[in-house]
Design an enzyme around this catalytic site. Structure first.
Site, PDB file in Angstrom:
ATOM      1  N   PHE A 127      15.566  -0.818  -0.753  1.00  0.00           N
ATOM      2  CA  PHE A 127      14.590  -0.186  -1.641  1.00  0.00           C
ATOM      3  C   PHE A 127      15.373   0.568  -2.724  1.00  0.00           C
ATOM      4  CE2 PHE A 127      11.405   2.913  -2.954  1.00  0.00           C
ATOM      5  CZ  PHE A 127      10.267   2.125  -3.013  1.00  0.00           C
ATOM      6  N   ASP A 198      16.352   5.004   7.061  1.00  0.00           N
ATOM      7  CA  ASP A 198      15.149   5.180   6.255  1.00  0.00           C
ATOM      8  C   ASP A 198      14.019   4.494   7.024  1.00  0.00           C
ATOM      9  OD1 ASP A 198      13.032   4.901   4.476  1.00  0.00           O
ATOM     10  OD2 ASP A 198      14.350   4.758   2.725  1.00  0.00           O
ATOM     11  N   TYR A 223       2.900   8.389   3.540  1.00  0.00           N
ATOM     12  CA  TYR A 223       1.714   7.829   2.872  1.00  0.00           C
ATOM     13  C   TYR A 223       1.536   6.345   3.161  1.00  0.00           C
ATOM     14  CZ  TYR A 223       5.401   6.994  -0.616  1.00  0.00           C
ATOM     15  OH  TYR A 223       6.569   6.654  -1.234  1.00  0.00           O
ATOM     16  N   LYS A 224       2.468   5.747   3.899  1.00  0.00           N
ATOM     17  CA  LYS A 224       2.328   4.323   4.243  1.00  0.00           C
ATOM     18  C   LYS A 224       1.571   4.208   5.566  1.00  0.00           C
ATOM     19  CE  LYS A 224       6.198   3.142   1.298  1.00  0.00           C
ATOM     20  NZ  LYS A 224       7.654   3.096   1.151  1.00  0.00           N
ATOM     21  N   ARG A 370       3.232  -9.896  -0.302  1.00  0.00           N
ATOM     22  CA  ARG A 370       3.499  -9.087   0.880  1.00  0.00           C
ATOM     23  C   ARG A 370       2.185  -8.723   1.575  1.00  0.00           C
ATOM     24  NH1 ARG A 370       6.643  -3.381   0.499  1.00  0.00           N
ATOM     25  NH2 ARG A 370       4.706  -2.894  -0.588  1.00  0.00           N
TER      26      ARG A 370
HETATM   27  C1  PLP Z   1       8.312   3.747   0.030  1.00  0.00           C
HETATM   28  C2  PLP Z   1       9.779   3.916   0.182  1.00  0.00           C
HETATM   29  C3  PLP Z   1      10.432   5.016  -0.368  1.00  0.00           C
HETATM   30  C4  PLP Z   1       9.650   5.971  -1.207  1.00  0.00           C
HETATM   31  O1  PLP Z   1      10.334   6.999  -1.749  1.00  0.00           O
HETATM   32  P1  PLP Z   1       9.533   8.139  -2.546  1.00  0.00           P
HETATM   33  O2  PLP Z   1      10.520   9.174  -2.769  1.00  0.00           O
HETATM   34  O3  PLP Z   1       8.381   8.547  -1.667  1.00  0.00           O
HETATM   35  O4  PLP Z   1       8.990   7.542  -3.793  1.00  0.00           O
HETATM   36  C5  PLP Z   1      11.790   5.158  -0.123  1.00  0.00           C
HETATM   37  N1  PLP Z   1      12.471   4.239   0.624  1.00  0.00           N
HETATM   38  C6  PLP Z   1      11.853   3.162   1.143  1.00  0.00           C
HETATM   39  C7  PLP Z   1      12.622   2.187   1.955  1.00  0.00           C
HETATM   40  C8  PLP Z   1      10.500   2.968   0.920  1.00  0.00           C
HETATM   41  O5  PLP Z   1       9.900   1.899   1.413  1.00  0.00           O
END
Ligand code: PLP
Length: 411
Positions: A127, A198, A223-224, A370
């Site tokens: 990510f 993560d 939030y996921k 997805r």
């Molecule tokens: C959704 C996600 C993030 C999100 O980071 P934010 O700081 O909340 O924008 C980070 N890492 C991964 C792997 C994600 O899927």
């Protein structure tokens, strides 16, 4: 393999022990939501609780709320609730800031805990924010550390005694491929390096056992799969055994040992509290608390079982009925997270055509469609109906309409 029918999926729904939980979510009957891995659905109880925090706690109790409504304790209280979902004993998790900021805090702390080591290892295609934050830290520290980003299959071989930190996303955001958390953690630690997981795409989707695998550091968002709402606070995990030497760089006043003494000199708090920086988002915390309480009603082993089964069924249907797509996720459920991704070079338009039919999945550039499986509110028939719609869209080239081809800002 016998061909599945819609009736098979109806039977699965009838026998699904998690099915009653759907009623706790605000979700239209005719909506098929396959994007809970990106923005979870609103729990029905959230609005009333947030309303109460606004009208009573903010509106009436006002500044007294920091004490009488425990506004100041919320990051630690919510952290402990998240801890129950990721196998962390109390006092190791804090709900705060964003995943991005938390990656920076923990990565910088890791470099301090491993002086003289120069490599920050991660995977290419991680990510983007994970890569960017490591790059930003390396830039800030000058020549002291370098980011080593390698393709997935080369990551483990690159870990050596010059490695300070390895940062990996447990379940890959695009493909859904899952790392072997115990084995990787152990290998990283054998070289004396620290491991940061993560958990954005795994927390709330499966049981995680951070303490049991002797994890070092972890971050994740809420939030996921946790349904905390858009922009809800993220979390940090720092293993108890590391907390005495843990020093994070964003030395805001609420990470101080005695914030209300207002001393001129920073002195970090003991324990996980030091991961705090500034004032917590009280309204967002209120929404998160409701969502965590819903999540905690579910047995994560059952959640995992259902989502793996859904992934298997979805793959089976796609293989039987959708010759247009290539599968990008692992077929083996043991190494697949809670999503299935398909590859098609017109993926964006195909997803738009699905969305117009009230079937919401998402697109990840350049070519990934997805589909996230969130067992708390997804029905088995949703899988059948989604594939049915895909077959219709593809057989009749319905995605070729101009309105589906125009790209929007957020995909
Ligand atoms: C959704 C996600 C993030 C999100 O980071 P934010 O700081 O909340 O924008 C980070 N890492 C991964 C792997 C994600 O899927």
């Amino acid at each position: 393999m016998t061909n599945l029918t819609r009736a098979d999926f109806e039977t699965l729904d009838k026998n699904d022990t998690l099915a009653p939980l759907r009623d706790q979510f605000s979700l239209a009957q005719d909506l098929i939501y396959l994007d809970g891995n990106s923005l979870g659905v609103l729990p029905k109880a959230t609005a009333a609780h947030v309303q109460q925090v606004i009208t009573q706690q903010w509106g009436v109790d006002l500044i007294r709320s920091w004490n009488c409504n425990q506004w100041m304790q919320k990051p630690a209280q919510l952290g402990d609730k998240i801890g129950q979902l990721i196998g962390a004993e109390a006092g190791q998790v804090l709900a705060c800031d964003t995943t991005s900021i938390n990656i920076f805090k923990l990565a910088a702390a890791a470099v301090k805990m491993r002086p003289g080591r120069s490599k920050l290892i991660t995977e290419t295609g991680n990510f983007a924010t994970d890569l960017y934050l490591l790059q930003g830290l390396a830039k800030l520290l000058g020549d002291q550390v370098q980011v080593v980003a390698l393709p997935r299959e080369q990551v483990l071989d690159a870990i050596d005694d010059d490695t300070a930190l390895v940062l990996l996303t447990h379940v890959h955001f695009k493909t859904g491929a899952m790392w072997d958390m115990p084995a990787v953690t152990q290998q990283v630690q054998q070289h004396g390096a620290l491991m940061m997981w993560d958990l954005c795409h795994s927390v709330g989707a499966m049981p995680i056992h951070l303490d049991r695998v002797n994890a070092d550091l972890a971050v994740g968002c809420t939030y996921k799969y946790l349904n905390g709402g858009p922009g809800s606070p993220a979390f940090v995990y720092v293993a108890k055994r590391l907390q005495a030497e843990f020093e994070q760089p964003l030395t805001g006043w609420l990470g101080h040992a005695k914030p209300f003494d207002f001393n001129d000199e920073y002195q970090g708090a003991n324990g996980i509290q030091q991961a705090m920086c500034g004032t917590p988002p009280v309204l967002a915390n209120a929404a998160l608390e409701v969502a965590l309480d819903v999540m905690l009603q579910a047995d994560l082993n059952q959640v995992r079982q259902k989502s793996s089964h859904m992934g298997d069924l979805f793959i089976q249907l796609v293989q039987q009925r959708c010759p247009w797509f290539q599968l990008s996720s692992p077929v083996d459920k043991a190494i697949r997270g809670s999503q299935v991704s398909l590859v098609h070079d017109q993926g964006y338009a195909i997803i738009q055509a699905l969305i117009e039919r009230n079937i919401i999945g998402d697109f990840r550039a350049p070519d990934h469609l997805r589909f996230g499986f969130t067992p708390l509110y997804l029905r088995y028939v949703d899988l059948w109906d989604t594939v049915d719609a895909l077959v219709d869209i593809m057989t009749h080239d319905l995605w070729k309409q101009p309105k589906f081809l125009a790209k929007q800002a957020v995909t």
